[in-house]
Motif scaffolding. Structure first.
Motif, PDB file in Angstrom:
ATOM      1  N   ARG A  37      48.997  14.816 -23.576  1.00 53.47           N
ATOM      2  CA  ARG A  37      47.869  15.516 -24.184  1.00 53.47           C
ATOM      3  C   ARG A  37      48.167  17.012 -24.169  1.00 53.47           C
ATOM      4  O   ARG A  37      48.980  17.475 -23.366  1.00 53.47           O
ATOM      5  CB  ARG A  37      46.579  15.219 -23.413  1.00 53.47           C
ATOM      6  CG  ARG A  37      46.593  15.759 -21.999  1.00 53.47           C
ATOM      7  CD  ARG A  37      45.432  15.261 -21.158  1.00 53.47           C
ATOM      8  NE  ARG A  37      45.481  15.848 -19.819  1.00 53.47           N
ATOM      9  CZ  ARG A  37      46.287  15.423 -18.853  1.00 53.47           C
ATOM     10  NH1 ARG A  37      47.118  14.413 -19.066  1.00 53.47           N
ATOM     11  NH2 ARG A  37      46.266  16.008 -17.663  1.00 53.47           N
ATOM     12  N   VAL A  38      47.505  17.739 -25.042  1.00 54.47           N
ATOM     13  CA  VAL A  38      47.663  19.191 -25.053  1.00 54.47           C
ATOM     14  C   VAL A  38      46.911  19.747 -23.839  1.00 54.47           C
ATOM     15  O   VAL A  38      45.692  19.604 -23.735  1.00 54.47           O
ATOM     16  CB  VAL A  38      47.141  19.814 -26.365  1.00 54.47           C
ATOM     17  CG1 VAL A  38      47.187  21.340 -26.295  1.00 54.47           C
ATOM     18  CG2 VAL A  38      47.958  19.309 -27.553  1.00 54.47           C
ATOM     19  N   ALA A  39      47.654  20.341 -22.920  1.00 55.92           N
ATOM     20  CA  ALA A  39      47.052  20.865 -21.692  1.00 55.92           C
ATOM     21  C   ALA A  39      46.642  22.325 -21.850  1.00 55.92           C
ATOM     22  O   ALA A  39      45.793  22.818 -21.127  1.00 55.92           O
ATOM     23  CB  ALA A  39      48.033  20.732 -20.534  1.00 55.92           C
ATOM     24  N   GLY A  40      47.271  23.026 -22.799  1.00 59.57           N
ATOM     25  CA  GLY A  40      46.940  24.431 -23.003  1.00 59.57           C
ATOM     26  C   GLY A  40      47.534  24.933 -24.296  1.00 59.57           C
ATOM     27  O   GLY A  40      48.497  24.356 -24.818  1.00 59.57           O
ATOM     28  N   GLU A  41      46.934  25.977 -24.834  1.00 61.17           N
ATOM     29  CA  GLU A  41      47.432  26.568 -26.082  1.00 61.17           C
ATOM     30  C   GLU A  41      47.323  28.080 -25.985  1.00 61.17           C
ATOM     31  O   GLU A  41      46.352  28.606 -25.434  1.00 61.17           O
ATOM     32  CB  GLU A  41      46.624  26.052 -27.279  1.00 61.17           C
ATOM     33  CG  GLU A  41      47.126  26.591 -28.616  1.00 61.17           C
ATOM     34  CD  GLU A  41      46.510  25.878 -29.819  1.00 61.17           C
ATOM     35  OE1 GLU A  41      46.755  26.337 -30.951  1.00 61.17           O
ATOM     36  OE2 GLU A  41      45.779  24.888 -29.630  1.00 61.17           O
ATOM     37  N   ARG A  42      48.348  28.763 -26.477  1.00 61.81           N
ATOM     38  CA  ARG A  42      48.344  30.221 -26.457  1.00 61.81           C
ATOM     39  C   ARG A  42      49.165  30.725 -27.634  1.00 61.81           C
ATOM     40  O   ARG A  42      50.323  30.370 -27.784  1.00 61.81           O
ATOM     41  CB  ARG A  42      48.934  30.718 -25.133  1.00 61.81           C
ATOM     42  CG  ARG A  42      48.797  32.233 -24.925  1.00 61.81           C
ATOM     43  CD  ARG A  42      49.431  32.672 -23.621  1.00 61.81           C
ATOM     44  NE  ARG A  42      48.610  32.308 -22.465  1.00 61.81           N
ATOM     45  CZ  ARG A  42      48.515  33.041 -21.360  1.00 61.81           C
ATOM     46  NH1 ARG A  42      49.186  34.155 -21.244  1.00 61.81           N
ATOM     47  NH2 ARG A  42      47.779  32.646 -20.350  1.00 61.81           N
TER      48      ARG A  42
ATOM     49  N   SER B 119      50.648  28.514 -15.768  1.00 65.21           N
ATOM     50  CA  SER B 119      49.226  28.214 -15.545  1.00 65.21           C
ATOM     51  C   SER B 119      49.044  26.766 -15.111  1.00 65.21           C
ATOM     52  O   SER B 119      48.251  26.466 -14.211  1.00 65.21           O
ATOM     53  CB  SER B 119      48.417  28.495 -16.808  1.00 65.21           C
ATOM     54  OG  SER B 119      48.427  29.875 -17.093  1.00 65.21           O
ATOM     55  N   GLU B 120      49.784  25.850 -15.749  1.00 63.10           N
ATOM     56  CA  GLU B 120      49.718  24.435 -15.352  1.00 63.10           C
ATOM     57  C   GLU B 120      50.222  24.251 -13.925  1.00 63.10           C
ATOM     58  O   GLU B 120      49.604  23.545 -13.123  1.00 63.10           O
ATOM     59  CB  GLU B 120      50.537  23.567 -16.315  1.00 63.10           C
ATOM     60  CG  GLU B 120      49.858  23.305 -17.646  1.00 63.10           C
ATOM     61  CD  GLU B 120      48.510  22.613 -17.492  1.00 63.10           C
ATOM     62  OE1 GLU B 120      48.443  21.533 -16.872  1.00 63.10           O
ATOM     63  OE2 GLU B 120      47.502  23.162 -17.981  1.00 63.10           O
TER      64      GLU B 120
ATOM     65  N   THR C 204      54.427  13.540 -13.150  1.00 60.83           N
ATOM     66  CA  THR C 204      53.882  14.326 -14.260  1.00 60.83           C
ATOM     67  C   THR C 204      55.006  14.894 -15.108  1.00 60.83           C
ATOM     68  O   THR C 204      55.990  15.419 -14.576  1.00 60.83           O
ATOM     69  CB  THR C 204      53.019  15.490 -13.719  1.00 60.83           C
ATOM     70  OG1 THR C 204      51.940  14.944 -12.953  1.00 60.83           O
ATOM     71  CG2 THR C 204      52.452  16.333 -14.852  1.00 60.83           C
ATOM     72  N   LEU C 205      54.834  14.798 -16.419  1.00 62.06           N
ATOM     73  CA  LEU C 205      55.755  15.403 -17.379  1.00 62.06           C
ATOM     74  C   LEU C 205      55.044  16.583 -18.021  1.00 62.06           C
ATOM     75  O   LEU C 205      53.920  16.449 -18.500  1.00 62.06           O
ATOM     76  CB  LEU C 205      56.166  14.385 -18.445  1.00 62.06           C
ATOM     77  CG  LEU C 205      57.192  14.850 -19.486  1.00 62.06           C
ATOM     78  CD1 LEU C 205      58.536  15.164 -18.842  1.00 62.06           C
ATOM     79  CD2 LEU C 205      57.365  13.781 -20.570  1.00 62.06           C
ATOM     80  N   LEU C 206      55.697  17.733 -18.004  1.00 59.77           N
ATOM     81  CA  LEU C 206      55.138  18.958 -18.576  1.00 59.77           C
ATOM     82  C   LEU C 206      56.120  19.466 -19.615  1.00 59.77           C
ATOM     83  O   LEU C 206      57.248  19.824 -19.283  1.00 59.77           O
ATOM     84  CB  LEU C 206      54.956  19.987 -17.452  1.00 59.77           C
ATOM     85  CG  LEU C 206      54.028  21.175 -17.677  1.00 59.77           C
ATOM     86  CD1 LEU C 206      52.607  20.719 -17.956  1.00 59.77           C
ATOM     87  CD2 LEU C 206      54.055  22.090 -16.456  1.00 59.77           C
ATOM     88  N   LEU C 207      55.704  19.463 -20.879  1.00 59.53           N
ATOM     89  CA  LEU C 207      56.581  19.884 -21.968  1.00 59.53           C
ATOM     90  C   LEU C 207      56.008  21.105 -22.652  1.00 59.53           C
ATOM     91  O   LEU C 207      54.816  21.164 -22.940  1.00 59.53           O
ATOM     92  CB  LEU C 207      56.723  18.768 -23.022  1.00 59.53           C
ATOM     93  CG  LEU C 207      57.224  17.399 -22.550  1.00 59.53           C
ATOM     94  CD1 LEU C 207      57.285  16.441 -23.731  1.00 59.53           C
ATOM     95  CD2 LEU C 207      58.571  17.520 -21.870  1.00 59.53           C
ATOM     96  N   SER C 208      56.870  22.082 -22.948  1.00 56.42           N
ATOM     97  CA  SER C 208      56.424  23.229 -23.728  1.00 56.42           C
ATOM     98  C   SER C 208      57.598  23.757 -24.535  1.00 56.42           C
ATOM     99  O   SER C 208      58.683  23.184 -24.523  1.00 56.42           O
ATOM    100  CB  SER C 208      55.814  24.313 -22.825  1.00 56.42           C
ATOM    101  OG  SER C 208      55.006  25.173 -23.604  1.00 56.42           O
ATOM    102  N   GLY C 209      57.351  24.846 -25.256  1.00 56.68           N
ATOM    103  CA  GLY C 209      58.360  25.350 -26.167  1.00 56.68           C
ATOM    104  C   GLY C 209      58.101  24.850 -27.574  1.00 56.68           C
ATOM    105  O   GLY C 209      58.951  24.954 -28.445  1.00 56.68           O
TER     106      GLY C 209
ATOM    107  N   CYS D 167      51.347  23.455 -24.617  1.00 58.91           N
ATOM    108  CA  CYS D 167      51.967  22.786 -23.483  1.00 58.91           C
ATOM    109  C   CYS D 167      51.381  21.385 -23.437  1.00 58.91           C
ATOM    110  O   CYS D 167      50.168  21.219 -23.538  1.00 58.91           O
ATOM    111  CB  CYS D 167      51.607  23.571 -22.224  1.00 58.91           C
ATOM    112  SG  CYS D 167      52.265  22.879 -20.718  1.00 58.91           S
ATOM    113  N   LEU D 168      52.260  20.378 -23.331  1.00 63.73           N
ATOM    114  CA  LEU D 168      51.816  18.986 -23.242  1.00 63.73           C
ATOM    115  C   LEU D 168      51.989  18.500 -21.816  1.00 63.73           C
ATOM    116  O   LEU D 168      52.935  18.872 -21.127  1.00 63.73           O
ATOM    117  CB  LEU D 168      52.653  18.095 -24.172  1.00 63.73           C
ATOM    118  CG  LEU D 168      52.680  18.478 -25.653  1.00 63.73           C
ATOM    119  CD1 LEU D 168      53.581  17.515 -26.416  1.00 63.73           C
ATOM    120  CD2 LEU D 168      51.274  18.466 -26.258  1.00 63.73           C
ATOM    121  N   ARG D 169      51.070  17.631 -21.401  1.00 64.37           N
ATOM    122  CA  ARG D 169      51.113  17.112 -20.031  1.00 64.37           C
ATOM    123  C   ARG D 169      50.708  15.649 -20.026  1.00 64.37           C
ATOM    124  O   ARG D 169      49.805  15.246 -20.763  1.00 64.37           O
ATOM    125  CB  ARG D 169      50.161  17.926 -19.143  1.00 64.37           C
ATOM    126  CG  ARG D 169      50.130  17.492 -17.693  1.00 64.37           C
ATOM    127  CD  ARG D 169      49.264  18.467 -16.893  1.00 64.37           C
ATOM    128  NE  ARG D 169      49.039  17.992 -15.543  1.00 64.37           N
ATOM    129  CZ  ARG D 169      48.386  18.683 -14.609  1.00 64.37           C
ATOM    130  NH1 ARG D 169      47.915  19.889 -14.894  1.00 64.37           N
ATOM    131  NH2 ARG D 169      48.212  18.188 -13.395  1.00 64.37           N
TER     132      ARG D 169
END
Length: 192
Positions: A176-181, A45-46, A151-156, A186-188
């Motif tokens: 920052r928290v970019a999304g939650e499910r 999604s990001e 841009t750094l995109l971290l998830s897991g 996911c942090l961005r």
């Protein structure tokens, strides 16, 4: 499944539901990265919300290569896919080929094969969808691959781990928290 406005993940033997969308054909036979995990969905999604045209991307902990292939389909000019499992590198190449991506646009490497002489500070986007522990252990590596403004995109990671991760990275980058499910986040952030 559909991610963002225009990204669909389809089994490679099923006709895509929207032929005009960005359709990712995956062979889930290797048992990882079919796009159904909440963190993969968050990353997709990001990605779908970003302008990746001409960008250089690193997918660290690439698994099946779903995020690497999605980045290429969304316009990235090159992706470096890194994983400590040689099977993951094979799967990533296979899935790129299945999606008609130019072989030259996707490089794969084990972590010890990453060439920091050429790859340090070269990526517009670094994605790491792994686990909180490795995300902390790998912070210097992930940040070293990013170019200023990248841009750094971290998830897991779980929502409960987000604060700790953000604090760990805070000296170098504001996340920052970019999304939650389903309790996963996911942090961005952008590197100054």
């Amino acid at each position: 499944g559909q991610f963002g406005a225009s990204v669909w993940v389809c089994r490679s033997w099923i006709a895509p539901p929207d032929p005009h969308a960005t359709n990712l054909l995956l062979d889930p036979g290797l048992g990882f990265g079919t796009g159904t995990h909440p963190t993969t969905a968050l990353c997709l999604s990001e990605l779908a919300s970003m302008t990746l045209t001409g960008h250089s991307v690193v997918d660290y902990g690439c698994g099946s290569g779903i995020l690497a292939v999605a980045a290429l389909q969304l316009g990235a000019s090159s992706v470096l896919a890194v994983d400590n499992d040689p099977q993951a590198l094979v799967a990533s190449k296979d899935n790129a080929t299945r999606n008609q991506m130019a072989a030259s646009s996707l490089r794969v490497a084990l972590p010890e094969q990453v060439n920091f002489d050429t790859d340090a500070g070269a990526a517009n986007l670094v994605i790491a969808n792994i686990l909180a522990g490795p995300l902390i252990a790998l912070s210097d590596t992930l940040l070293a691959l990013l170019k200023p403004g990248g841009t750094l995109l971290l998830s897991g990671l779980l929502a409960s781990q987000a604060e700790h991760l953000c604090a760990h990275y805070a000296p170098q980058i504001q996340l920052r928290v970019a999304g939650e499910r389903d309790g996963w986040v996911c942090l961005r952030g952008e590197l100054n």
